[in-house]
Design a protein around this motif. Structure first.
Motif, mmCIF file in Angstrom:
data_model
loop_
_atom_site.group_PDB
_atom_site.id
_atom_site.type_symbol
_atom_site.label_atom_id
_atom_site.label_comp_id
_atom_site.label_asym_id
_atom_site.label_seq_id
_atom_site.Cartn_x
_atom_site.Cartn_y
_atom_site.Cartn_z
ATOM 1 N N GLY A 29 -30.192 -3.783 -26.732
ATOM 2 C CA GLY A 29 -29.380 -4.961 -27.051
ATOM 3 C C GLY A 29 -28.351 -5.248 -25.966
ATOM 4 N N SER A 30 -27.821 -4.200 -25.349
ATOM 5 C CA SER A 30 -26.879 -4.383 -24.244
ATOM 6 C C SER A 30 -27.568 -5.051 -23.061
ATOM 7 N N LEU A 31 -28.801 -4.633 -22.812
ATOM 8 C CA LEU A 31 -29.559 -5.228 -21.720
ATOM 9 C C LEU A 31 -29.892 -6.693 -22.017
ATOM 10 N N SER A 32 -30.232 -6.965 -23.271
ATOM 11 C CA SER A 32 -30.505 -8.352 -23.663
ATOM 12 C C SER A 32 -29.268 -9.222 -23.486
ATOM 13 N N LEU A 33 -28.120 -8.688 -23.857
ATOM 14 C CA LEU A 33 -26.864 -9.413 -23.693
ATOM 15 C C LEU A 33 -26.558 -9.655 -22.211
ATOM 16 N N ALA A 34 -26.821 -8.656 -21.376
ATOM 17 C CA ALA A 34 -26.598 -8.817 -19.933
ATOM 18 C C ALA A 34 -27.502 -9.918 -19.378
ATOM 19 N N PHE A 35 -28.764 -9.944 -19.823
ATOM 20 C CA PHE A 35 -29.671 -11.006 -19.376
ATOM 21 C C PHE A 35 -29.220 -12.369 -19.881
ATOM 22 N N LEU A 36 -28.734 -12.430 -21.102
ATOM 23 C CA LEU A 36 -28.263 -13.687 -21.672
ATOM 24 C C LEU A 36 -27.066 -14.233 -20.894
ATOM 25 N N ILE A 37 -26.154 -13.346 -20.520
ATOM 26 C CA ILE A 37 -24.944 -13.769 -19.817
ATOM 27 C C ILE A 37 -25.214 -14.029 -18.336
ATOM 28 N N CYS A 38 -25.933 -13.142 -17.694
ATOM 29 C CA CYS A 38 -26.115 -13.219 -16.234
ATOM 30 C C CYS A 38 -27.433 -13.840 -15.793
ATOM 31 N N GLY A 39 -28.371 -14.018 -16.715
ATOM 32 C CA GLY A 39 -29.681 -14.535 -16.353
ATOM 33 C C GLY A 39 -29.664 -15.888 -15.679
ATOM 34 N N PRO A 40 -28.968 -16.885 -16.242
ATOM 35 C CA PRO A 40 -28.947 -18.202 -15.581
ATOM 36 C C PRO A 40 -28.364 -18.152 -14.168
ATOM 37 N N THR A 41 -27.306 -17.373 -13.987
ATOM 38 C CA THR A 41 -26.718 -17.237 -12.661
ATOM 39 C C THR A 41 -27.697 -16.584 -11.702
ATOM 40 N N LEU A 42 -28.397 -15.567 -12.181
ATOM 41 C CA LEU A 42 -29.389 -14.882 -11.351
ATOM 42 C C LEU A 42 -30.514 -15.828 -10.951
ATOM 43 N N LEU A 43 -30.984 -16.652 -11.872
ATOM 44 C CA LEU A 43 -32.051 -17.605 -11.552
ATOM 45 C C LEU A 43 -31.604 -18.629 -10.514
ATOM 46 N N ILE A 44 -30.376 -19.097 -10.632
ATOM 47 C CA ILE A 44 -29.864 -20.067 -9.659
ATOM 48 C C ILE A 44 -29.674 -19.395 -8.300
ATOM 49 N N ASP A 45 -29.233 -18.130 -8.291
ATOM 50 C CA ASP A 45 -29.112 -17.389 -7.028
ATOM 51 C C ASP A 45 -30.473 -17.221 -6.359
ATOM 52 N N ILE A 46 -31.495 -16.912 -7.142
ATOM 53 C CA ILE A 46 -32.851 -16.764 -6.598
ATOM 54 C C ILE A 46 -33.347 -18.108 -6.045
ATOM 55 N N ALA A 47 -33.142 -19.174 -6.818
ATOM 56 C CA ALA A 47 -33.542 -20.507 -6.351
ATOM 57 C C ALA A 47 -32.786 -20.881 -5.078
ATOM 58 N N GLY A 48 -31.511 -20.542 -5.017
ATOM 59 C CA GLY A 48 -30.720 -20.810 -3.817
ATOM 60 C C GLY A 48 -31.206 -20.031 -2.611
ATOM 61 N N THR A 49 -31.593 -18.783 -2.829
ATOM 62 C CA THR A 49 -32.112 -17.967 -1.732
ATOM 63 C C THR A 49 -33.436 -18.533 -1.216
ATOM 64 N N LEU A 50 -34.312 -18.944 -2.134
ATOM 65 C CA LEU A 50 -35.580 -19.552 -1.726
ATOM 66 C C LEU A 50 -35.344 -20.869 -0.992
ATOM 67 N N ALA A 51 -34.451 -21.710 -1.524
ATOM 68 C CA ALA A 51 -34.147 -22.988 -0.885
ATOM 69 C C ALA A 51 -33.542 -22.771 0.500
ATOM 70 N N HIS A 52 -32.656 -21.784 0.622
ATOM 71 C CA HIS A 52 -32.025 -21.519 1.910
ATOM 72 C C HIS A 52 -33.058 -21.032 2.919
ATOM 73 N N GLY A 53 -33.982 -20.195 2.485
ATOM 74 C CA GLY A 53 -35.043 -19.738 3.377
ATOM 75 C C GLY A 53 -35.902 -20.884 3.876
ATOM 76 N N LEU A 54 -36.246 -21.800 2.985
ATOM 77 C CA LEU A 54 -37.026 -22.977 3.380
ATOM 78 C C LEU A 54 -36.216 -23.899 4.275
ATOM 79 N N TRP A 55 -34.912 -24.001 4.010
ATOM 80 C CA TRP A 55 -34.029 -24.831 4.827
ATOM 81 C C TRP A 55 -33.932 -24.267 6.247
ATOM 82 N N VAL A 56 -33.766 -22.957 6.365
ATOM 83 C CA VAL A 56 -33.660 -22.334 7.684
ATOM 84 C C VAL A 56 -34.945 -22.545 8.487
ATOM 85 N N SER A 57 -36.088 -22.482 7.815
ATOM 86 C CA SER A 57 -37.360 -22.672 8.518
ATOM 87 C C SER A 57 -37.642 -24.142 8.813
ATOM 88 N N GLY A 58 -36.782 -25.044 8.334
ATOM 89 C CA GLY A 58 -36.937 -26.464 8.613
ATOM 90 C C GLY A 58 -37.912 -27.176 7.697
#
Length: 136
Positions: free
Chosen positions: A57-86
């Protein structure tokens, strides 16, 4: 002087900017320090080690609280990689990197107009010129 806590101020700024500057926000998120991933990994380690008070349940709560931020960070990392490659958003500037990925020094205006020969001011000038030309 009352100030907002940093976390709350960042959250407010995020929701304000996600709709106004989605490209820039995602590129900047590519530079994040992955705090959400670290918190989820820490809670997962405590659950795996069966530390008292840390259950699935603690892990589920951590995913509930931090999951959206983690997904946006992952999307940002992918977008930045594509941006750097042009491959993505060539005209967008990353505020953390400070330059365009295709930066070869040709960012100077193309003529004497303040907006580089494009944009709203140029469109208005062209429209006005056409209106005065067609009215005679």
């Amino acid at each position: 002087m009352n100030r907002l806590p940093r976390t709350l101020a960042d959250l407010i700024a995020f929701w304000r900017d996600i709709f106004r500057y989605p490209r820039e926000l995602l590129l900047n998120r590519g530079h994040r320090q992955w705090r959400a991933a670290a918190l989820i990994a820490s809670v997962a380690a405590l659950v795996a080690l069966q530390v008292p008070g840390f259950t699935v349940g603690s892990l589920s709560l951590a995913f509930l609280i931090c999951g959206p931020t983690l997904l946006i960070d992952i999307a940002g990392t992918l977008a930045h990689g594509l941006w750097v490659s042009g491959r993505l958003w060539k005209s967008t500037e990353c505020q953390c990197c400070g330059s365009d990925p295709d930066d070869d020094g040709d960012d100077q205006p193309q003529d004497d107009t303040p907006d580089g020969g494009s944009g709203l001011a140029r469109d208005i000038e062209a429209w006005l010129h056409n209106q005065t030309t067609h009215s005679h």
